[in-house]
Scaffold this motif. Structure first.
Motif, PDB file in Angstrom:
ATOM      1  N   ASN A  75       0.809  -1.218   0.000  1.00 46.56           N
ATOM      2  CA  ASN A  75       0.000   0.000   0.000  1.00 46.56           C
ATOM      3  C   ASN A  75       0.842   1.268   0.000  1.00 46.56           C
ATOM      4  O   ASN A  75       0.332   2.333  -0.317  1.00 46.56           O
ATOM      5  N   SER A  76       2.129   1.162   0.343  1.00 50.34           N
ATOM      6  CA  SER A  76       2.984   2.347   0.329  1.00 50.34           C
ATOM      7  C   SER A  76       3.582   2.617  -1.046  1.00 50.34           C
ATOM      8  O   SER A  76       4.157   3.680  -1.261  1.00 50.34           O
ATOM      9  N   ILE A  77       3.461   1.686  -1.964  1.00 51.30           N
ATOM     10  CA  ILE A  77       3.980   1.897  -3.317  1.00 51.30           C
ATOM     11  C   ILE A  77       3.065   2.880  -4.035  1.00 51.30           C
ATOM     12  O   ILE A  77       1.851   2.690  -4.100  1.00 51.30           O
ATOM     13  N   VAL A  78       3.665   3.923  -4.581  1.00 47.79           N
ATOM     14  CA  VAL A  78       2.878   4.977  -5.205  1.00 47.79           C
ATOM     15  C   VAL A  78       2.563   4.647  -6.661  1.00 47.79           C
ATOM     16  O   VAL A  78       1.423   4.724  -7.098  1.00 47.79           O
ATOM     17  N   ASP A  79       3.569   4.287  -7.420  1.00 48.03           N
ATOM     18  CA  ASP A  79       3.392   4.048  -8.854  1.00 48.03           C
ATOM     19  C   ASP A  79       3.246   2.562  -9.127  1.00 48.03           C
ATOM     20  O   ASP A  79       4.206   1.868  -9.447  1.00 48.03           O
ATOM     21  N   ILE A  80       2.031   2.075  -8.997  1.00 42.44           N
ATOM     22  CA  ILE A  80       1.757   0.666  -9.273  1.00 42.44           C
ATOM     23  C   ILE A  80       0.440   0.582 -10.027  1.00 42.44           C
ATOM     24  O   ILE A  80      -0.517   1.314  -9.734  1.00 42.44           O
ATOM     25  N   SER A  81       0.411  -0.279 -11.023  1.00 41.20           N
ATOM     26  CA  SER A  81      -0.820  -0.428 -11.787  1.00 41.20           C
ATOM     27  C   SER A  81      -1.829  -1.232 -10.967  1.00 41.20           C
ATOM     28  O   SER A  81      -1.466  -1.957 -10.035  1.00 41.20           O
ATOM     29  N   PHE A  82      -3.085  -1.109 -11.347  1.00 38.69           N
ATOM     30  CA  PHE A  82      -4.116  -1.822 -10.599  1.00 38.69           C
ATOM     31  C   PHE A  82      -3.976  -3.321 -10.762  1.00 38.69           C
ATOM     32  O   PHE A  82      -4.197  -4.077  -9.815  1.00 38.69           O
ATOM     33  N   ALA A  83      -3.577  -3.774 -11.960  1.00 37.16           N
ATOM     34  CA  ALA A  83      -3.421  -5.213 -12.187  1.00 37.16           C
ATOM     35  C   ALA A  83      -2.319  -5.786 -11.300  1.00 37.16           C
ATOM     36  O   ALA A  83      -2.474  -6.863 -10.712  1.00 37.16           O
ATOM     37  N   SER A  84      -1.219  -5.072 -11.177  1.00 37.17           N
ATOM     38  CA  SER A  84      -0.133  -5.539 -10.309  1.00 37.17           C
ATOM     39  C   SER A  84      -0.563  -5.512  -8.853  1.00 37.17           C
ATOM     40  O   SER A  84      -0.284  -6.448  -8.093  1.00 37.17           O
ATOM     41  N   TYR A  85      -1.235  -4.443  -8.449  1.00 36.52           N
ATOM     42  CA  TYR A  85      -1.712  -4.347  -7.071  1.00 36.52           C
ATOM     43  C   TYR A  85      -2.677  -5.486  -6.757  1.00 36.52           C
ATOM     44  O   TYR A  85      -2.594  -6.109  -5.703  1.00 36.52           O
ATOM     45  N   PHE A  86      -3.581  -5.757  -7.679  1.00 33.71           N
ATOM     46  CA  PHE A  86      -4.570  -6.806  -7.483  1.00 33.71           C
ATOM     47  C   PHE A  86      -3.896  -8.176  -7.384  1.00 33.71           C
ATOM     48  O   PHE A  86      -4.237  -8.985  -6.513  1.00 33.71           O
ATOM     49  N   THR A  87      -2.923  -8.442  -8.241  1.00 30.27           N
ATOM     50  CA  THR A  87      -2.218  -9.723  -8.223  1.00 30.27           C
ATOM     51  C   THR A  87      -1.455  -9.912  -6.919  1.00 30.27           C
ATOM     52  O   THR A  87      -1.548 -10.966  -6.278  1.00 30.27           O
ATOM     53  N   TYR A  88      -0.693  -8.895  -6.526  1.00 32.83           N
ATOM     54  CA  TYR A  88       0.065  -8.999  -5.281  1.00 32.83           C
ATOM     55  C   TYR A  88      -0.853  -9.108  -4.066  1.00 32.83           C
ATOM     56  O   TYR A  88      -0.559  -9.839  -3.127  1.00 32.83           O
ATOM     57  N   SER A  89      -1.960  -8.387  -4.087  1.00 27.66           N
ATOM     58  CA  SER A  89      -2.860  -8.464  -2.937  1.00 27.66           C
ATOM     59  C   SER A  89      -3.519  -9.835  -2.836  1.00 27.66           C
ATOM     60  O   SER A  89      -3.762 -10.322  -1.725  1.00 27.66           O
ATOM     61  N   ILE A  90      -3.789 -10.487  -3.949  1.00 32.28           N
ATOM     62  CA  ILE A  90      -4.351 -11.840  -3.904  1.00 32.28           C
ATOM     63  C   ILE A  90      -3.340 -12.823  -3.334  1.00 32.28           C
ATOM     64  O   ILE A  90      -3.678 -13.659  -2.488  1.00 32.28           O
ATOM     65  N   VAL A  91      -2.080 -12.704  -3.751  1.00 34.00           N
ATOM     66  CA  VAL A  91      -1.050 -13.607  -3.245  1.00 34.00           C
ATOM     67  C   VAL A  91      -0.848 -13.406  -1.742  1.00 34.00           C
ATOM     68  O   VAL A  91      -0.787 -14.368  -0.963  1.00 34.00           O
ATOM     69  N   ILE A  92      -0.771 -12.155  -1.308  1.00 36.64           N
ATOM     70  CA  ILE A  92      -0.595 -11.866   0.115  1.00 36.64           C
ATOM     71  C   ILE A  92      -1.836 -12.286   0.899  1.00 36.64           C
ATOM     72  O   ILE A  92      -1.735 -12.791   2.024  1.00 36.64           O
ATOM     73  N   SER A  93      -3.011 -12.106   0.310  1.00 35.86           N
ATOM     74  CA  SER A  93      -4.249 -12.526   0.977  1.00 35.86           C
ATOM     75  C   SER A  93      -4.296 -14.034   1.177  1.00 35.86           C
ATOM     76  O   SER A  93      -4.741 -14.511   2.229  1.00 35.86           O
ATOM     77  N   LEU A  94      -3.864 -14.789   0.190  1.00 37.10           N
ATOM     78  CA  LEU A  94      -3.823 -16.245   0.342  1.00 37.10           C
ATOM     79  C   LEU A  94      -2.857 -16.648   1.443  1.00 37.10           C
ATOM     80  O   LEU A  94      -3.134 -17.571   2.221  1.00 37.10           O
ATOM     81  N   PHE A  95      -1.741 -15.956   1.541  1.00 35.14           N
ATOM     82  CA  PHE A  95      -0.802 -16.216   2.621  1.00 35.14           C
ATOM     83  C   PHE A  95      -1.449 -15.890   3.970  1.00 35.14           C
ATOM     84  O   PHE A  95      -1.300 -16.635   4.933  1.00 35.14           O
ATOM     85  N   GLY A  96      -2.192 -14.786   4.031  1.00 33.60           N
ATOM     86  CA  GLY A  96      -2.905 -14.423   5.253  1.00 33.60           C
ATOM     87  C   GLY A  96      -4.000 -15.420   5.597  1.00 33.60           C
ATOM     88  O   GLY A  96      -4.204 -15.739   6.772  1.00 33.60           O
ATOM     89  N   VAL A  97      -4.711 -15.912   4.592  1.00 36.08           N
ATOM     90  CA  VAL A  97      -5.767 -16.905   4.821  1.00 36.08           C
ATOM     91  C   VAL A  97      -5.176 -18.180   5.406  1.00 36.08           C
ATOM     92  O   VAL A  97      -5.711 -18.742   6.374  1.00 36.08           O
ATOM     93  N   LEU A  98      -4.065 -18.632   4.841  1.00 32.91           N
ATOM     94  CA  LEU A  98      -3.431 -19.841   5.371  1.00 32.91           C
ATOM     95  C   LEU A  98      -2.932 -19.628   6.796  1.00 32.91           C
ATOM     96  O   LEU A  98      -3.077 -20.507   7.652  1.00 32.91           O
ATOM     97  N   SER A  99      -2.373 -18.467   7.072  1.00 34.57           N
ATOM     98  CA  SER A  99      -1.860 -18.190   8.421  1.00 34.57           C
ATOM     99  C   SER A  99      -2.988 -18.144   9.445  1.00 34.57           C
ATOM    100  O   SER A  99      -2.895 -18.759  10.515  1.00 34.57           O
ATOM    101  N   ILE A 100      -4.051 -17.425   9.132  1.00 39.09           N
ATOM    102  CA  ILE A 100      -5.165 -17.317  10.072  1.00 39.09           C
ATOM    103  C   ILE A 100      -5.879 -18.665  10.220  1.00 39.09           C
ATOM    104  O   ILE A 100      -6.263 -19.048  11.333  1.00 39.09           O
TER     105      ILE A 100
END
Length: 148
Positions: A66-91
């Motif tokens: 979220n601190s990255i300023v110049d990022i496309s929405f597709a890249s943000y969406f892809t990275y957030s899905i990967v991090i979310s899956l990691f969070g889902v597995l952890s929780i």
């Protein structure tokens, strides 16, 4: 607009998906997500520590993303899905560790552990030092003997 939705509601979505994984894992007897498997105190401690570290790593990665300023929405969406899956597995592993340990040490239903965590989390917003109840519960769950 969609970016704001992801930033504001990501952790609620992760929690709901974690509960969904646990329910489906128990229903279809998926070994990794079935809470009817009992564990001892040492395994509970290891699973809890590893899942808490994964949870904090996913928080750290979300803050960096979220601190990255110049990022496309597709890249943000892809990275957030990967991090979310990691969070889902952890929780999911954190909740499953407690549910499995509750099942092995007492006659309480396994779902009492996530309900306890949610209630203490809500109450801790209004009363100071209530989160220590979670620490006391974890210490009891580590050192308690199995029913078997």
């Amino acid at each position: 607009m969609l970016h704001d939705f992801f930033v504001n509601y990501t952790w609620w979505i992760i929690l709901v998906i974690s509960f969904l994984f646990i329910v489906l894992g128990h229903k279809f007897h998926i070994k990794g997500f079935d809470y009817s498997i009992t564990v001892n105190g040492g395994n509970f401690f290891a699973y809890s520590i590893i899942s808490i570290l994964g949870f904090y790593l996913s928080i750290f990665l979300f803050k960096k993303l979220n601190s990255i300023v110049d990022i496309s929405f597709a890249s943000y969406f892809t990275y957030s899905i990967v991090i979310s899956l990691f969070g889902v597995l952890s929780i999911s592993w954190y909740l499953l560790a407690g549910m499995r340990r509750i099942k092995s040490i007492s006659a309480l239903p396994a779902w009492s552990y996530p309900i306890f965590l949610i209630v203490v989390g809500i109450v801790s917003n209004y009363i100071d030092d209530v989160l220590y109840l979670i620490l006391v519960a974890h210490l009891y769950m580590i050192f308690a003997k199995n029913n078997e």
